[in-house]
Design a protein around this motif. Structure first.
Motif, short mmCIF file in Angstrom:
data_model
loop_
_atom_site.label_atom_id
_atom_site.label_comp_id
_atom_site.label_asym_id
_atom_site.label_seq_id
_atom_site.Cartn_x
_atom_site.Cartn_y
_atom_site.Cartn_z
N PRO A 27 0.69 -1.00 0.09
CA PRO A 27 0.18 -0.22 0.06
C PRO A 27 0.92 1.25 -0.03
CG PRO A 27 -0.86 -1.72 1.81
CD PRO A 27 0.54 -2.35 1.01
N GLY A 28 0.64 2.16 -0.79
CA GLY A 28 1.17 3.50 -0.82
C GLY A 28 2.27 3.50 -1.67
N ARG A 29 3.17 2.27 -2.03
CA ARG A 29 4.40 2.25 -2.91
C ARG A 29 4.21 2.89 -4.38
NH1 ARG A 29 8.74 1.53 0.17
NH2 ARG A 29 8.28 0.00 1.83
N ILE A 30 3.14 2.37 -5.01
CA ILE A 30 3.07 2.89 -6.28
C ILE A 30 2.70 4.29 -6.50
CG2 ILE A 30 0.89 2.24 -6.58
CD1 ILE A 30 3.57 1.71 -9.30
N THR A 31 1.99 4.76 -5.33
CA THR A 31 1.72 6.25 -5.45
C THR A 31 2.85 7.12 -5.17
OG1 THR A 31 -0.59 5.86 -4.68
CG2 THR A 31 0.27 7.92 -4.49
N ALA A 32 3.94 6.57 -4.32
CA ALA A 32 5.09 7.25 -3.82
C ALA A 32 6.01 7.28 -5.07
CB ALA A 32 5.67 6.72 -2.76
N PHE A 33 6.07 6.25 -5.88
CA PHE A 33 6.81 6.07 -7.20
C PHE A 33 6.34 7.17 -8.05
CE2 PHE A 33 7.66 4.07 -11.40
CZ PHE A 33 9.05 4.28 -11.25
N ARG A 34 5.05 7.18 -8.48
CA ARG A 34 4.73 8.16 -9.32
C ARG A 34 4.96 9.52 -8.93
NH1 ARG A 34 -1.16 4.72 -9.96
NH2 ARG A 34 -0.24 3.37 -11.39
N ARG A 35 4.73 9.90 -7.85
CA ARG A 35 5.20 11.20 -7.16
C ARG A 35 6.59 11.50 -7.49
NH1 ARG A 35 3.60 11.16 -2.00
NH2 ARG A 35 1.39 10.79 -2.65
N LEU A 36 7.35 10.40 -7.30
CA LEU A 36 8.72 10.60 -7.51
C LEU A 36 9.27 11.01 -9.18
CD1 LEU A 36 11.71 10.39 -6.40
CD2 LEU A 36 11.59 7.95 -7.11
N VAL A 40 10.89 15.49 -11.27
CA VAL A 40 12.14 15.57 -12.03
C VAL A 40 12.55 16.91 -11.92
CG1 VAL A 40 13.44 15.27 -14.39
CG2 VAL A 40 12.04 13.62 -13.36
N ASN A 41 11.70 17.98 -12.33
CA ASN A 41 12.00 19.48 -12.15
C ASN A 41 12.49 19.77 -11.06
OD1 ASN A 41 11.27 19.63 -15.02
ND2 ASN A 41 9.01 20.32 -14.30
N ASP A 42 12.15 19.28 -9.98
CA ASP A 42 12.64 19.51 -8.69
C ASP A 42 14.14 19.34 -8.44
OD1 ASP A 42 10.18 20.38 -7.68
OD2 ASP A 42 9.60 18.77 -6.70
N ALA A 43 14.44 18.17 -8.94
CA ALA A 43 15.94 17.80 -8.84
C ALA A 43 16.69 18.50 -9.92
CB ALA A 43 15.97 16.46 -9.44
N ALA A 45 16.36 21.83 -10.29
CA ALA A 45 16.17 23.10 -9.56
C ALA A 45 17.21 23.00 -8.48
CB ALA A 45 14.82 23.53 -9.00
N ALA A 46 17.35 21.81 -7.81
CA ALA A 46 18.33 21.58 -6.88
C ALA A 46 19.83 21.79 -7.12
CB ALA A 46 17.99 20.54 -6.06
N LEU A 47 20.12 21.44 -8.48
CA LEU A 47 21.40 21.49 -8.91
C LEU A 47 22.37 22.49 -8.42
CD1 LEU A 47 21.00 19.79 -12.52
CD2 LEU A 47 21.67 18.70 -10.47
N ASP A 48 21.75 23.56 -8.47
CA ASP A 48 22.54 24.75 -8.23
C ASP A 48 23.11 24.94 -6.51
OD1 ASP A 48 22.47 26.01 -10.48
OD2 ASP A 48 20.59 27.15 -10.12
N GLY A 49 22.40 24.03 -5.84
CA GLY A 49 22.78 24.00 -4.45
C GLY A 49 23.84 22.79 -4.18
N VAL A 50 24.40 22.12 -5.16
CA VAL A 50 25.47 21.03 -5.01
C VAL A 50 26.67 21.71 -5.08
CG1 VAL A 50 26.41 19.00 -6.07
CG2 VAL A 50 24.09 19.32 -6.20
#
Length: 122
Positions: A27-36, A40-43, A45-50
């Motif tokens: 329960p909840g795994r496939i929903t979490a996978f889809r959300r992940l 991709v755009n969030d990832a 956007a975070a590149l400048d912080g590396v």
């Protein structure tokens, strides 16, 4: 899933595939996978912080990207990272071509945080 390993599937591929199926049925795994997958755009956007040493190892046949080599090179430029293209490998080069990837990881770790002989002795 099988197409992610164009060169060779790992010895435990069938067992891992079944374990992954079982996991995604929880329960909840496939929903979490889809959300992940939608974040991709969030990832990007975070590149400048590396601000740490970074290396990229991309399979030349990673079908998740239109042009995996170009993707790796652009990401490497953005991050100031070393880039290693693993010929014939797909999305999981560390699984398909571990004999090539492991020395690259070891070298990266050794060189990313060099220590002096005095530090090692202490």
């Amino acid at each position: 899933w099988d197409s992610l390993f164009p060169a060779q599937k790992p010895a435990d591929h069938a067992q891992y595939r079944q374990a992954l199926r079982d996991n995604l049925r929880e329960p909840g795994r496939i929903t979490a996978f889809r959300r992940l997958m939608l974040n991709v755009n969030d990832a990007h956007a975070a590149l400048d912080g590396v601000h740490v040493p970074t290396t990229i190892m991309m399979g030349a046949k990673d079908h998740d990207f239109k042009n995996p080599v170009q993707e790796a090179l652009e990401l490497g430029k953005t991050l100031g990272a070393s880039v290693h293209i693993i010929d014939n490998a797909g999305h999981y080069p560390h699984v398909e071509m571990h004999e090539q990837v492991c020395p690259l990881v070891t070298d990266f770790l050794r060189n990313a945080h060099p220590t002096s002989q005095a530090d090692r002795a202490a």
